[in-house]
Design a protein around this motif. Sequence first.
Motif, mmCIF file in Angstrom:
data_model
loop_
_atom_site.group_PDB
_atom_site.id
_atom_site.type_symbol
_atom_site.label_atom_id
_atom_site.label_comp_id
_atom_site.label_asym_id
_atom_site.label_seq_id
_atom_site.Cartn_x
_atom_site.Cartn_y
_atom_site.Cartn_z
ATOM 1 N N VAL A 105 1.275 -4.625 4.253
ATOM 2 C CA VAL A 105 0.130 -3.762 3.947
ATOM 3 C C VAL A 105 0.446 -2.309 4.262
ATOM 4 C CG1 VAL A 105 -2.255 -3.237 4.573
ATOM 5 C CG2 VAL A 105 -1.550 -5.613 4.254
ATOM 6 N N VAL A 106 1.117 -2.091 5.386
ATOM 7 C CA VAL A 106 1.417 -0.714 5.801
ATOM 8 C C VAL A 106 2.334 -0.015 4.797
ATOM 9 C CG1 VAL A 106 2.553 0.685 7.570
ATOM 10 C CG2 VAL A 106 1.051 -1.188 8.245
ATOM 11 N N VAL A 107 3.324 -0.735 4.256
ATOM 12 C CA VAL A 107 4.335 -0.072 3.423
ATOM 13 C C VAL A 107 3.984 -0.050 1.945
ATOM 14 C CG1 VAL A 107 6.181 -0.585 5.052
ATOM 15 C CG2 VAL A 107 5.683 -2.194 3.214
ATOM 16 N N VAL A 108 3.094 -0.960 1.469
ATOM 17 C CA VAL A 108 2.842 -1.012 0.026
ATOM 18 C C VAL A 108 1.505 -0.405 -0.373
ATOM 19 C CG1 VAL A 108 4.220 -3.109 -0.142
ATOM 20 C CG2 VAL A 108 1.734 -3.296 -0.038
ATOM 21 N N PHE A 109 0.583 -0.204 0.555
ATOM 22 C CA PHE A 109 -0.739 0.304 0.173
ATOM 23 C C PHE A 109 -0.636 1.803 -0.110
ATOM 24 C CE2 PHE A 109 -5.097 0.984 -0.218
ATOM 25 C CZ PHE A 109 -5.781 -0.221 -0.165
ATOM 26 N N GLU A 110 -0.928 2.191 -1.346
ATOM 27 C CA GLU A 110 -0.879 3.590 -1.770
ATOM 28 C C GLU A 110 -2.251 4.022 -2.265
ATOM 29 O OE1 GLU A 110 1.526 5.651 -1.411
ATOM 30 O OE2 GLU A 110 3.116 4.285 -0.788
ATOM 31 N N SER A 111 -2.382 5.313 -2.547
ATOM 32 C CA SER A 111 -3.693 5.865 -2.899
ATOM 33 C C SER A 111 -4.155 5.455 -4.288
ATOM 34 C CB SER A 111 -3.666 7.392 -2.795
ATOM 35 O OG SER A 111 -2.669 7.925 -3.656
ATOM 36 N N THR A 112 -3.225 5.260 -5.228
ATOM 37 C CA THR A 112 -3.602 4.911 -6.598
ATOM 38 C C THR A 112 -3.296 3.437 -6.866
ATOM 39 O OG1 THR A 112 -1.457 5.557 -7.501
ATOM 40 C CG2 THR A 112 -3.172 7.253 -7.394
ATOM 41 N N VAL A 113 -3.982 2.898 -7.863
ATOM 42 C CA VAL A 113 -3.775 1.496 -8.233
ATOM 43 C C VAL A 113 -2.352 1.289 -8.753
ATOM 44 C CG1 VAL A 113 -4.552 -0.363 -9.741
ATOM 45 C CG2 VAL A 113 -6.221 1.193 -8.729
ATOM 46 N N GLY A 114 -1.872 2.217 -9.565
ATOM 47 C CA GLY A 114 -0.534 2.078 -10.133
ATOM 48 C C GLY A 114 0.547 2.063 -9.075
ATOM 49 N N ALA A 115 0.434 2.949 -8.084
ATOM 50 C CA ALA A 115 1.439 2.995 -7.018
ATOM 51 C C ALA A 115 1.421 1.720 -6.189
ATOM 52 C CB ALA A 115 1.193 4.216 -6.138
ATOM 53 N N THR A 116 0.219 1.205 -5.891
ATOM 54 C CA THR A 116 0.114 -0.038 -5.123
ATOM 55 C C THR A 116 0.664 -1.210 -5.913
ATOM 56 O OG1 THR A 116 -1.860 0.838 -4.024
ATOM 57 C CG2 THR A 116 -1.479 -1.521 -3.869
ATOM 58 N N PHE A 117 0.314 -1.301 -7.199
ATOM 59 C CA PHE A 117 0.851 -2.374 -8.048
ATOM 60 C C PHE A 117 2.371 -2.292 -8.114
ATOM 61 C CE2 PHE A 117 -3.178 -3.816 -9.543
ATOM 62 C CZ PHE A 117 -2.935 -5.010 -10.199
ATOM 63 N N SER A 118 2.898 -1.095 -8.266
ATOM 64 C CA SER A 118 4.341 -0.924 -8.371
ATOM 65 C C SER A 118 5.054 -1.447 -7.135
ATOM 66 C CB SER A 118 4.667 0.556 -8.587
ATOM 67 O OG SER A 118 6.056 0.795 -8.532
ATOM 68 N N LYS A 119 4.560 -1.065 -5.961
ATOM 69 C CA LYS A 119 5.213 -1.496 -4.726
ATOM 70 C C LYS A 119 5.015 -2.980 -4.463
ATOM 71 C CE LYS A 119 5.884 2.576 -1.908
ATOM 72 N NZ LYS A 119 5.745 3.147 -0.546
ATOM 73 N N CYS A 120 3.827 -3.494 -4.793
ATOM 74 C CA CYS A 120 3.568 -4.923 -4.575
ATOM 75 C C CYS A 120 4.470 -5.781 -5.453
ATOM 76 C CB CYS A 120 2.096 -5.239 -4.858
ATOM 77 S SG CYS A 120 0.950 -4.649 -3.586
#
Length: 484
Positions: A105-120
């Motif tokens: 959660v700490v490393v993949v949660f980003e401000s935008t949906v696209g960034a979070t999806f990308s890292k997940c």
Amino acid sequence: MASKVEAGKLEWRISVDNGTTERLVPTYGPSKRIFLWLKGFVMKVILEQIAKSMRNIWRIGADDPAKAVHCLKVGLALSLVSIFYYMRPLYDGVGGNAMWAIMTVVVVFESTVGATFSKCVNRVVATILAGTLGIAVHWVATQSGKAEIFVTACSVFLFAFTATYSRFVPSFKSRFDYGAMIFILTFSLVSVGGYRVDKLFDMAQQRASTIAIGTSICIVITVFLCPIWAGSQLNRLVQCNFVKLADSLDGCVAEYFKKKDVSTNENEDEESNKKLQGFKCVLNSKGTEEAMANLARWEPAHGSFNFRHPWQQYVKIGAAMRRCAYCLENLSICMNYETEAPDQVKNHFGEACMSLSSASSKILRELADMIKNTRKSSKMDYLVFDMNSAVQELQETLKIVPIEINRPEEDVKSEKDKEGDRTMAMSLHEILPVTTLVSLLIENAARIQTTVEAVDELANLADFKQDSKKKTGGNNAKQTPLSS
């Protein structure tokens, strides 16, 4: 000695020889004075700095509430995933590896949906792939007998080299850089850790499950709780850049042909200068546009944007806008020429330049509306025809530049005997600044037409709906090609 109360304060006074009283001022020792000085220093310096910092922190959240919302979502995600660590049944269910879910959660949660999806997606795919290869390499190494260490070391070197080298490939780096890093980390942990761990498959399965739990919580919260879409931000950025270009174009031309005797207040001047510098935001937005376009490709369908929305076309539109912004940058330089064109020359070109500027800015604002509403324009053909007509009018005006100007009043008065000679020849040096501006306006019009074509291509690729508004006129007018 007597006490007296004045204005809510107790005051001591003493009697002197002349029958009057004087205020008794208490005297402090060195330690008391040092304490009072430190107290004043703390109140004036430290507390004021703390208050100033708190105001700045509050202003950050007030200017962009999305930042505060993102902080709340991160806190909520960590609170939910920590339940797997606090509750014994859940903790035993993941084999004591609940901390991996928190780290995820700490490393993949980003401000935008696209960034979070990308890292997940990168983290899950890289973990599964690296874990599978790590277990396979461990099995091969155990079957090799005494060469187990050699096989493991060679596999780590080979896969680490390949994954690291792939991070230098631009097309791979823009989308899968984080996945490559996670692949190297997971493969190294599984393949090397398997040399000392007996139940390697169980450990890999538990860590994969905790990572899946962490990424699932991140995706659910970022999508369903006040989502911040990178695609919507990119669409809004391009729209605002069109408006800034239009404001800068109108401002530059109006400022150049503005009469000197017209006075404005400071607030109007500050607002005008802010609009004049709007093209700089367009010049500096390349990196932001490319990053948002890459993140938007990971997002699901939302709002007016489909899953396969052509986000990379926004990058092409941004490049076309920057070509227009370079023209506006040169226009702003023309305003600061040390050699100023005579008023007669400015009056000759003023009306045609203002007409072209107005026609060009209308197109830019119409393009902004197209991007905002995701609809095709019903009057774009008319606006482009109007701009091309203004270009032709300005080109005709450029062919009949006056070669003589009126003499200054003081020269005429001093030569009364030459009543018929009231004009003087004009040098090329005097007319060069305004002709430079005219050439830039014509070139900018041609670049705007290229931008229109880029937006039309986006409308066709994204299947924009036709605007329901009636055309304002000139619908059948053909676009006249520009010539500089």
